[in-house]
Scaffold this motif. Sequence first.
Motif, PDB file in Angstrom:
ATOM      1  N   VAL A  39      39.918  23.184   7.541  1.00 31.70           N
ATOM      2  CA  VAL A  39      39.946  21.771   7.147  1.00 31.70           C
ATOM      3  C   VAL A  39      39.083  21.632   5.895  1.00 31.70           C
ATOM      4  N   CYS A  40      39.715  21.244   4.806  1.00 30.16           N
ATOM      5  CA  CYS A  40      39.069  21.271   3.494  1.00 30.16           C
ATOM      6  C   CYS A  40      38.942  19.856   2.950  1.00 30.16           C
ATOM      7  N   GLY A  41      37.733  19.423   2.633  1.00 29.10           N
ATOM      8  CA  GLY A  41      37.501  18.123   2.041  1.00 29.10           C
ATOM      9  C   GLY A  41      37.801  18.152   0.554  1.00 29.10           C
ATOM     10  N   ILE A  42      38.649  17.240   0.090  1.00 34.98           N
ATOM     11  CA  ILE A  42      39.072  17.208  -1.310  1.00 34.98           C
ATOM     12  C   ILE A  42      38.965  15.779  -1.861  1.00 34.98           C
ATOM     13  N   HIS A  43      39.235  15.629  -3.133  1.00 39.02           N
ATOM     14  CA  HIS A  43      39.225  14.329  -3.807  1.00 39.02           C
ATOM     15  C   HIS A  43      40.383  13.463  -3.301  1.00 39.02           C
ATOM     16  N   PRO A  84      41.392  14.091   2.285  1.00 44.88           N
ATOM     17  CA  PRO A  84      40.896  13.359   1.108  1.00 44.88           C
ATOM     18  C   PRO A  84      39.674  12.523   1.482  1.00 44.88           C
ATOM     19  N   LEU A  85      38.650  12.602   0.629  1.00 45.75           N
ATOM     20  CA  LEU A  85      37.393  11.903   0.904  1.00 45.75           C
ATOM     21  C   LEU A  85      36.908  11.206  -0.363  1.00 45.75           C
ATOM     22  N   SER A  86      36.385  10.002  -0.200  1.00 49.91           N
ATOM     23  CA  SER A  86      35.812   9.286  -1.337  1.00 49.91           C
ATOM     24  C   SER A  86      34.452   9.880  -1.681  1.00 49.91           C
ATOM     25  N   SER A  87      33.958   9.522  -2.857  1.00 46.95           N
ATOM     26  CA  SER A  87      32.646  10.029  -3.279  1.00 46.95           C
ATOM     27  C   SER A  87      31.544   9.605  -2.314  1.00 46.95           C
ATOM     28  N   SER A  88      31.662   8.419  -1.759  1.00 51.78           N
ATOM     29  CA  SER A  88      30.603   7.889  -0.903  1.00 51.78           C
ATOM     30  C   SER A  88      30.668   8.406   0.534  1.00 51.78           C
ATOM     31  N   THR A  89      31.795   9.001   0.936  1.00 49.54           N
ATOM     32  CA  THR A  89      31.920   9.485   2.322  1.00 49.54           C
ATOM     33  C   THR A  89      31.969  10.998   2.439  1.00 49.54           C
ATOM     34  N   ARG A  90      32.093  11.728   1.336  1.00 50.75           N
ATOM     35  CA  ARG A  90      32.346  13.169   1.404  1.00 50.75           C
ATOM     36  C   ARG A  90      31.247  13.944   2.120  1.00 50.75           C
ATOM     37  N   PHE A  91      29.986  13.654   1.810  1.00 50.75           N
ATOM     38  CA  PHE A  91      28.897  14.437   2.397  1.00 50.75           C
ATOM     39  C   PHE A  91      28.690  14.084   3.870  1.00 50.75           C
ATOM     40  N   THR A  92      28.886  12.823   4.215  1.00 45.85           N
ATOM     41  CA  THR A  92      28.804  12.422   5.617  1.00 45.85           C
ATOM     42  C   THR A  92      29.887  13.114   6.430  1.00 45.85           C
ATOM     43  N   ALA A  93      31.097  13.193   5.876  1.00 49.14           N
ATOM     44  CA  ALA A  93      32.205  13.842   6.572  1.00 49.14           C
ATOM     45  C   ALA A  93      31.922  15.321   6.806  1.00 49.14           C
ATOM     46  N   GLY A  97      30.966  17.321  10.631  1.00 56.68           N
ATOM     47  CA  GLY A  97      31.924  18.303  11.114  1.00 56.68           C
ATOM     48  C   GLY A  97      33.367  17.886  10.955  1.00 56.68           C
ATOM     49  N   GLU A  98      33.621  16.780  10.257  1.00 56.30           N
ATOM     50  CA  GLU A  98      34.999  16.340  10.032  1.00 56.30           C
ATOM     51  C   GLU A  98      35.762  17.343   9.177  1.00 56.30           C
ATOM     52  N   VAL A  99      35.051  18.014   8.270  1.00 52.61           N
ATOM     53  CA  VAL A  99      35.651  19.070   7.451  1.00 52.61           C
ATOM     54  C   VAL A  99      34.763  20.298   7.529  1.00 52.61           C
ATOM     55  N   ASP A 100      35.361  21.458   7.184  1.00 53.45           N
ATOM     56  CA  ASP A 100      34.620  22.721   7.244  1.00 53.45           C
ATOM     57  C   ASP A 100      33.909  23.035   5.936  1.00 53.45           C
ATOM     58  N   VAL A 101      34.469  22.557   4.837  1.00 58.70           N
ATOM     59  CA  VAL A 101      33.931  22.852   3.509  1.00 58.70           C
ATOM     60  C   VAL A 101      34.417  21.774   2.561  1.00 58.70           C
ATOM     61  N   LEU A 102      33.616  21.497   1.541  1.00 58.00           N
ATOM     62  CA  LEU A 102      34.015  20.576   0.472  1.00 58.00           C
ATOM     63  C   LEU A 102      34.356  21.367  -0.779  1.00 58.00           C
TER      64      LEU A 102
END
Length: 342
Positions: A39-43, A84-93, A97-102
């Motif tokens: 699970v990959c966090g992206i823009h 997909p993650l916003s700038s303000s939520t990416r690090f919290t996600a 544990g919502e994502v494995d890596v950003l």
Amino acid sequence: MIKRAWAVALAAAATFFAMPEPARAGATLDAVKARGQLVCGIHTGVAGFALPDARGTWRGLDTDLCRGLAVALFGDANKVRFQPLSSSTRFTALGSGEVDVLFRTSTHTLMRDVTLGLRAVTPYFYDGHGFMVRAGAGITKASEMGGATICLISGTTNELVTADYFRTQNLTFTPILFERTDQATAALQAGRCDSFGTDASQLAASRSSLQNPNEWTILPERFSKEPYGPYVRRGDEEWFDLVRWYVNALMEAEERGVTAANVEQIRKDSTNPDTRRLLGVTPEIAQALKLDPLWVVNVIKSVGNYGEIYERNMGLKTPIGLARGPNELWTKGGLLYPLPMR
């Protein structure tokens, strides 16, 4: 003396047991393998890094890096889910544990690295803050923008960089904050802002999406260092190592001339010890990372080396048209200096 010794021992024990328990090494890798999917966090959407095409398939440098990591883990580029993650939520996600890596245009900074419970891994893209204005506005440098209204993305380093610059220049400006890049770009097009302030690569991506790109100019000045890199959760050294050396392998492959077209032949013919280690002819790298001996071969065949990924997504032949610049290998005057894989 005995009572004092006991007091010291008890105090030490209390301190030890009060310390937060670190994440178990290997926990993320175990969870990813058990799930059978990365699970990959992206823009949320910026051309060149992460943007759905007409068929809804995510395209971009960051999404290709996610796919390549899935190949390293599973031998299958499809075993990745993009979040997909916003700038303000990416690090919290990521922290939850919502994502494995950003892999999400995230600048490495000291405060992010040491205060969020996360770890910045290794830079894979070098950028800098800039400003875009209308070509006909007569503005040639940022110091001429006193009193301007500037579109910015909330939760980014660009907010601070812009405020710092205008304060040091004793100039005023009015910020308008947005959650997403496409919102800021639309506001700029509509005339709500005099300028858009963000990293130069994202300005180029935004300009390519405007109705008449030639009507917009990206000012030449750069006001910050913005090294993008993946982020992982703190305390899982095995996952940190795997992500770091995966990114490094893409750069190392480019430096050694290993491409998607020739990787099989080079693996067969090369007598260079470092190349043979990289491509799994000798197994020590794969064993150290607990991966398949052919993981680098499979990654390069699937997504290419770093240069191929860059050129495909934002190079001079794309609508974004960004020269490599600092994102060239060190042997060609850039900043990419892959660490020795031995």
